[in-house]
Design a protein around this motif. Structure first.
Motif, PDB file in Angstrom:
ATOM      1  N   VAL A 137       0.839  -1.201   0.000  1.00 49.82           N
ATOM      2  CA  VAL A 137       0.000   0.000   0.000  1.00 49.82           C
ATOM      3  C   VAL A 137       0.876   1.255   0.000  1.00 49.82           C
ATOM      4  O   VAL A 137       0.652   2.195  -0.765  1.00 49.82           O
ATOM      5  CB  VAL A 137      -0.952   0.019   1.212  1.00 49.82           C
ATOM      6  N   LEU A 138       1.888   1.258   0.855  1.00 46.53           N
ATOM      7  CA  LEU A 138       2.782   2.414   0.924  1.00 46.53           C
ATOM      8  C   LEU A 138       3.445   2.679  -0.418  1.00 46.53           C
ATOM      9  O   LEU A 138       3.522   3.821  -0.879  1.00 46.53           O
ATOM     10  CB  LEU A 138       3.857   2.170   1.995  1.00 46.53           C
ATOM     11  N   LEU A 139       3.931   1.622  -1.067  1.00 49.36           N
ATOM     12  CA  LEU A 139       4.655   1.786  -2.324  1.00 49.36           C
ATOM     13  C   LEU A 139       3.719   2.189  -3.465  1.00 49.36           C
ATOM     14  O   LEU A 139       4.048   3.065  -4.268  1.00 49.36           O
ATOM     15  CB  LEU A 139       5.397   0.493  -2.670  1.00 49.36           C
ATOM     16  N   LEU A 140       2.533   1.543  -3.547  1.00 49.45           N
ATOM     17  CA  LEU A 140       1.586   1.892  -4.603  1.00 49.45           C
ATOM     18  C   LEU A 140       1.051   3.312  -4.426  1.00 49.45           C
ATOM     19  O   LEU A 140       0.864   4.040  -5.407  1.00 49.45           O
ATOM     20  CB  LEU A 140       0.426   0.889  -4.622  1.00 49.45           C
ATOM     21  N   ALA A 141       0.785   3.687  -3.162  1.00 48.74           N
ATOM     22  CA  ALA A 141       0.304   5.048  -2.910  1.00 48.74           C
ATOM     23  C   ALA A 141       1.366   6.075  -3.276  1.00 48.74           C
ATOM     24  O   ALA A 141       1.045   7.198  -3.684  1.00 48.74           O
ATOM     25  CB  ALA A 141      -0.098   5.194  -1.440  1.00 48.74           C
ATOM     26  N   TRP A 142       2.620   5.704  -3.134  1.00 51.74           N
ATOM     27  CA  TRP A 142       3.727   6.590  -3.497  1.00 51.74           C
ATOM     28  C   TRP A 142       3.701   6.887  -4.998  1.00 51.74           C
ATOM     29  O   TRP A 142       3.821   8.029  -5.428  1.00 51.74           O
ATOM     30  CB  TRP A 142       5.043   5.931  -3.093  1.00 51.74           C
ATOM     31  N   PHE A 143       3.486   5.838  -5.805  1.00 50.94           N
ATOM     32  CA  PHE A 143       3.526   6.006  -7.254  1.00 50.94           C
ATOM     33  C   PHE A 143       2.206   6.524  -7.831  1.00 50.94           C
ATOM     34  O   PHE A 143       2.198   7.322  -8.767  1.00 50.94           O
ATOM     35  CB  PHE A 143       3.886   4.679  -7.922  1.00 50.94           C
ATOM     36  N   ILE A 144       1.079   6.067  -7.287  1.00 54.42           N
ATOM     37  CA  ILE A 144      -0.225   6.395  -7.878  1.00 54.42           C
ATOM     38  C   ILE A 144      -0.840   7.636  -7.238  1.00 54.42           C
ATOM     39  O   ILE A 144      -1.349   8.523  -7.936  1.00 54.42           O
ATOM     40  CB  ILE A 144      -1.183   5.197  -7.745  1.00 54.42           C
TER      41      ILE A 144
END
Length: 331
Positions: A137-144
């Motif tokens: 979640v942290l990584l996807l929220a960072w990119f998206i």
């Protein structure tokens, strides 16, 4: 839920909903009156979700994974719709296009990958690997969503990655490696669903029970035809199989999700997330005792790092929420 509910689903939904800013006075008033009941509900939820990993693993001895998944999703959605009718709540799906996408990614793919992983993988191992979801979640929220990963968040992310390497053992691609990868992929699907929920939350206030019910309904629209298409052995009906399906539909998808909304209405998202750490621990303990699943030393270190990283991340978020409350209370 798996929501399979998995947990991951409602955790993401409610965590986002209750991270909305309130004054510290209002929140403390709610917490004081029902803290004991909230912790009892949280304990009940953890036992239901945690032991379900053992239940699912045992059930797959008698039912094909996709047949089982379709049945529990259909019955779970029926239970939640009946609950909404009983509460006289509106039945219209929130943001139908987004909810349909959520049902496909989180319910259809997320839960489908879980039961597929359980066919050859251990219940305890699968539960921990699916629970890597918060880090994705942290990584996807960072990119998206362009939500910057804060400095304090990198420590648990690195810990979880090291734990994953120990568990997956990419240098030794044995048969169980595929099952482990499916479990991780399921965690990524749950994380992608969390990002969708955040996007939906930017446009409207989410009714979590209604969103969960329609997510299950839309997910079942994909799961039922898939269960008919994929060849599988005939279902060996028994009291255990019937009980397992009802347990998943009523308790895992229904009662536990309703209780989770209740808990998050009275505890902070950070505190409730800390409580859910018991779920993979119960799953691993139950699989070891009831199913006799063995864990290698390297896997044990990997699971320890992942669970420790989850605890650290939950603590960091809890501390951040406390700081927000203090700032808001001074406004």
């Amino acid at each position: 839920m798996d929501i399979v509910f998995p947990l991951c689903n409602v955790i993401c939904k409610v965590s986002y909903s209750f991270c909305r800013r309130k004054t510290i006075k209002h929140r403390m008033t709610k917490i004081k009156g029902s803290t004991a009941g909230s912790f009892l509900a949280l304990l009940f939820i953890s036992v239901i979700w945690g032991y379900n990993w053992v239940v699912m693993k045992e059930t797959l001895r008698y039912v094909g994974p996709f047949d089982f998944n379709a049945m529990r999703m259909v019955l779970g959605s029926i239970f939640l719709v009946a609950f909404m009718i009983w509460k006289r709540e509106p039945l219209r799906p929130p943001s139908p296009v987004w909810t349909l996408l959520l049902g496909l990614i989180q319910t259809a793919f997320g839960t489908g990958l879980i039961v597929w992983a359980l066919v050859t993988g251990g219940a305890g191992k699968t539960s921990v690997l699916v629970y890597t979801m918060p880090f994705w979640v942290l990584l996807l929220a960072w990119f998206i969503l362009k939500e910057r990963v804060r400095g304090s968040h990198w420590a648990p992310i690195v810990m979880a990655f090291c734990g994953l390497v120990c568990v997956l053992e990419p240098w030794d691609l044995g048969g169980s490696w595929q099952s482990k990868l499916l479990a991780v992929a399921s965690g990524v699907c749950w994380a992608a669903g969390a990002v969708i929920i955040k996007l939906m939350g930017r446009e409207q206030q989410l009714d979590l029970i209604r969103l969960t019910a329609w997510q299950l309904i839309f997910g079942a629209l994909f799961l039922v035809p898939f269960a008919f298409i994929v060849p599988s052995s005939p279902i060996i009906w028994s009291p255990y199989v019937i009980g397992s399906i009802l347990y998943n539909a009523i308790f895992v998808c229904g009662v536990a999700s309703v209780l989770w909304v209740y808990v998050l209405g009275r505890l902070s998202a950070g505190m409730a997330s800390l409580g859910t750490l018991a779920v993979p621990i119960i799953g691993m303990t139950g699989s070891r005792i009831q199913l006799g699943e063995e864990i290698t030393r390297l896997e044990g270190w990997g699971f320890f790092l992942i669970i420790a990283a989850l605890a650290l991340l939950s603590f960091i978020r809890l501390r951040e929420h406390w700081k927000e409350d203090i700032v808001l209370g001074q406004d």
